[in-house]
Design a protein around this motif. Structure first.
Motif, PDB file in Angstrom:
ATOM      1  N   TYR A  25     -32.209 -28.908   8.047  1.00  0.00           N
ATOM      2  CA  TYR A  25     -32.227 -30.147   8.435  1.00  0.00           C
ATOM      3  C   TYR A  25     -33.103 -30.090   9.548  1.00  0.00           C
ATOM      4  N   LEU A  26     -32.432 -29.290  10.591  1.00  0.00           N
ATOM      5  CA  LEU A  26     -33.051 -28.891  11.921  1.00  0.00           C
ATOM      6  C   LEU A  26     -34.499 -28.453  11.750  1.00  0.00           C
ATOM      7  N   PHE A  64     -22.942 -24.494   9.176  1.00  0.00           N
ATOM      8  CA  PHE A  64     -24.446 -24.681   8.987  1.00  0.00           C
ATOM      9  C   PHE A  64     -25.018 -24.466   7.620  1.00  0.00           C
ATOM     10  N   ASP A  65     -24.528 -23.290   7.211  1.00  0.00           N
ATOM     11  CA  ASP A  65     -24.806 -22.807   5.783  1.00  0.00           C
ATOM     12  C   ASP A  65     -24.345 -23.968   4.777  1.00  0.00           C
ATOM     13  N   LYS A  66     -23.227 -24.025   4.867  1.00  0.00           N
ATOM     14  CA  LYS A  66     -22.478 -24.910   3.872  1.00  0.00           C
ATOM     15  C   LYS A  66     -23.104 -26.367   3.710  1.00  0.00           C
ATOM     16  N   TYR A  67     -23.329 -26.986   4.833  1.00  0.00           N
ATOM     17  CA  TYR A  67     -23.892 -28.419   4.813  1.00  0.00           C
ATOM     18  C   TYR A  67     -25.445 -28.543   5.168  1.00  0.00           C
ATOM     19  N   LYS A  73     -23.047 -35.501   4.904  1.00  0.00           N
ATOM     20  CA  LYS A  73     -22.926 -34.495   3.735  1.00  0.00           C
ATOM     21  C   LYS A  73     -21.484 -34.166   3.077  1.00  0.00           C
ATOM     22  N   LYS A  74     -20.420 -34.311   3.858  1.00  0.00           N
ATOM     23  CA  LYS A  74     -19.049 -34.270   3.757  1.00  0.00           C
ATOM     24  C   LYS A  74     -18.653 -35.222   2.552  1.00  0.00           C
ATOM     25  N   ILE A 109     -25.812 -33.796  14.738  1.00  0.00           N
ATOM     26  CA  ILE A 109     -25.492 -32.786  13.724  1.00  0.00           C
ATOM     27  C   ILE A 109     -23.911 -33.363  13.315  1.00  0.00           C
ATOM     28  N   ASP A 110     -23.246 -33.656  14.119  1.00  0.00           N
ATOM     29  CA  ASP A 110     -21.829 -34.365  13.759  1.00  0.00           C
ATOM     30  C   ASP A 110     -22.160 -35.259  12.546  1.00  0.00           C
TER      31      ASP A 110
END
Length: 74
Positions: A42-43, A34-37, A69-70, A62-63
């Motif tokens: 967002y939430l 969650f931190d990385k992306y 983001k990836k 979320i997926d």
């Protein structure tokens, strides 16, 4: 305003717990993801819309968000 902040905190906590089960991970792994992306931001930013959705829809959202983001990083 304090109540809304608490509601957002509870919502994010709920999402973390549900996502942990969804991907068979522990809390630290989910928090790192969650931190990385920037999922937590967002939430929080979209709380008004997202908190009205079903658990399954949220997990898929979320997926999708993480996948997007990836792809942006590549």
């Amino acid at each position: 305003m304090v109540k809304k902040e608490l509601d957002i905190a509870y919502f994010i906590s709920f999402c973390i717990e549900q996502y942990k089960v969804h991907i068979s991970a522990n809390g630290n792994e989910v928090m790192d993801l969650f931190d990385k992306y920037r999922v937590t931001e967002y939430l929080s930013d979209n709380f008004e819309i997202l908190h009205t959705q079903s658990r399954q829809w949220l997990l898929e959202e979320i997926d999708d968000f993480i996948q997007q983001k990836k792809e942006e990083i590549v």
